[in-house]
Design a protein around this motif. Structure first.
Motif, short mmCIF file in Angstrom:
data_model
loop_
_atom_site.label_atom_id
_atom_site.label_comp_id
_atom_site.label_asym_id
_atom_site.label_seq_id
_atom_site.Cartn_x
_atom_site.Cartn_y
_atom_site.Cartn_z
N CYS A 47 0.65 -1.24 -0.21
CA CYS A 47 -0.14 0.22 -0.13
C CYS A 47 0.90 1.18 0.21
O CYS A 47 0.23 1.86 -0.69
CB CYS A 47 -0.93 -0.11 1.57
SG CYS A 47 -1.94 -1.43 0.88
N ILE A 48 1.61 1.14 0.79
CA ILE A 48 2.77 3.03 0.81
C ILE A 48 3.34 2.20 -0.68
O ILE A 48 3.11 3.70 -0.65
CB ILE A 48 3.34 2.20 2.05
CG1 ILE A 48 3.02 2.45 3.75
CG2 ILE A 48 4.88 3.51 1.82
CD1 ILE A 48 3.82 1.97 4.96
N ALA A 49 4.10 1.39 -1.58
CA ALA A 49 4.91 2.04 -2.48
C ALA A 49 3.79 2.04 -3.21
O ALA A 49 4.57 3.10 -3.85
CB ALA A 49 5.08 0.11 -2.53
N PHE A 83 22.58 -0.43 0.23
CA PHE A 83 23.87 -1.26 1.00
C PHE A 83 23.55 -1.17 2.31
O PHE A 83 24.00 -2.58 2.54
CB PHE A 83 24.50 0.40 0.32
CG PHE A 83 26.49 -0.32 0.63
CD1 PHE A 83 26.63 -1.92 -0.36
CD2 PHE A 83 26.70 -0.50 1.41
CE1 PHE A 83 27.81 -2.51 0.04
CE2 PHE A 83 27.97 -1.25 1.43
CZ PHE A 83 28.08 -2.18 1.09
N LEU A 84 22.71 -0.49 2.71
CA LEU A 84 22.69 -0.70 4.59
C LEU A 84 22.13 -2.08 4.64
O LEU A 84 22.35 -2.85 5.88
CB LEU A 84 22.48 0.78 5.18
CG LEU A 84 23.24 1.77 5.04
CD1 LEU A 84 22.34 3.26 5.86
CD2 LEU A 84 24.76 1.78 5.90
N THR A 85 21.17 -1.87 3.92
CA THR A 85 19.62 -3.12 4.42
C THR A 85 20.76 -4.64 4.02
O THR A 85 20.85 -5.63 4.75
CB THR A 85 19.21 -2.98 3.95
OG1 THR A 85 18.65 -2.17 3.48
CG2 THR A 85 18.11 -4.13 3.67
N ALA A 86 21.63 -5.02 3.29
CA ALA A 86 22.49 -5.57 3.11
C ALA A 86 23.37 -5.80 3.64
O ALA A 86 23.40 -7.09 3.59
CB ALA A 86 23.15 -4.82 1.46
N PHE A 114 10.98 0.75 5.32
CA PHE A 114 12.40 0.54 4.58
C PHE A 114 12.41 -0.82 5.34
O PHE A 114 12.36 -1.18 6.79
CB PHE A 114 12.97 1.60 5.70
CG PHE A 114 14.26 1.15 5.06
CD1 PHE A 114 15.02 2.10 3.99
CD2 PHE A 114 15.48 0.65 6.15
CE1 PHE A 114 16.30 1.97 3.36
CE2 PHE A 114 16.23 0.96 5.37
CZ PHE A 114 17.04 0.93 4.61
N PRO A 115 12.82 -1.60 4.73
CA PRO A 115 13.58 -1.06 3.60
C PRO A 115 12.00 -1.51 1.86
O PRO A 115 12.24 -2.14 1.11
CB PRO A 115 14.39 -1.85 3.03
CG PRO A 115 14.55 -2.93 4.02
CD PRO A 115 13.61 -2.70 5.18
N LEU A 116 11.36 -2.74 1.96
CA LEU A 116 9.95 -3.64 1.86
C LEU A 116 9.04 -2.41 0.99
O LEU A 116 9.44 -2.39 -0.32
CB LEU A 116 9.62 -3.90 2.00
CG LEU A 116 9.85 -4.77 3.06
CD1 LEU A 116 8.68 -5.81 4.04
CD2 LEU A 116 10.30 -6.44 1.35
N ALA A 117 9.01 -0.93 0.99
CA ALA A 117 8.12 -0.32 0.64
C ALA A 117 9.73 0.75 0.11
O ALA A 117 8.77 0.54 -1.41
CB ALA A 117 7.47 0.60 1.56
#
Length: 205
Positions: A47-49, A83-86, A114-117
């Motif tokens: 929904c956010i995306a 990159f931070l999520t990775a 963050f980080p999905l949407a």
């Protein structure tokens, strides 16, 4: 109405958003969660995306221009965040935080925004694609069709998110750890590619 234009738009958004590739990443970002929790996070992220992509389709170029931000700079920023999520996925810092903060408010552990949407579903590439697709033709009919195509791609992503729990069960904890590390590497490479594309588009290189 030229349907081939919207078929091309669907294919373009499908490749850029890549719902198939996001399904295992969704598993890696939601370790130890129940099926209901995953459904809630997946629905919220989609929904956010959708709102972000619609907003950028309507006024994305104007918004970025108004604050003096180029698409290239937007790509670089998205790449750095990804990159931070990775890094979290590679070194399992996310899992450690979840295990050490089990009694904390679940909102602090919610990856839906963050980080999905953003930047996985509504990343720099998808936002830029919406701006370009909407700009192909004037008129509300074209705008509506592009948004319907985008919603169809996000609906596919939502279905794959719902199927993530049985997949996680089949993999087991060890399998999920292996997938998390592997996808962490892929995410790191993707984030670096975002940065390279942004630098290339800026004309610096």
């Amino acid at each position: 109405m030229d349907m081939s234009l919207y078929i091309t738009a669907f294919v373009t958004l499908f490749v850029v958003i890549d719902p198939i590739g996001l399904a295992p990443i969704f598993i890696a970002l939601t370790p130890g969660m129940t099926s209901a929790q995953r459904r809630q996070i997946g629905f919220r992220a989609v929904c956010i995306a959708a709102v972000l992509l619609m907003l950028f389709g309507l006024a994305g170029e104007a918004i970025l221009s108004a604050v003096g931000i180029s698409i290239s700079a937007f790509r670089v920023a998205g790449g750095l965040l990804l990159f931070l999520t990775a890094l979290d996925m590679l070194f399992e810092r996310r899992t450690e935080r979840r295990e050490g903060q089990g009694s904390m408010d679940s909102a602090a552990q919610d990856p839906s925004v963050f980080p999905l949407a953003m930047p996985l579903l509504a990343g720099p590439g998808a936002l830029a694609t919406m701006i370009l697709l909407v700009g192909q033709h004037p008129g509300w009919l074209h705008l509506t069709m592009v948004n319907l195509v985008m919603l169809a791609v996000l609906a596919i992503a939502m279905v794959l998110f719902h199927l993530s729990t049985p997949l996680a069960r089949a993999l087991g904890r060890t399998g999920v750890m292996v997938v998390t590390r592997l996808l962490g590497m892929l995410l790191a490479a993707l984030s670096v590619q975002f940065v390279f594309d942004g630098l290339k588009g800026s004309g610096l290189f």
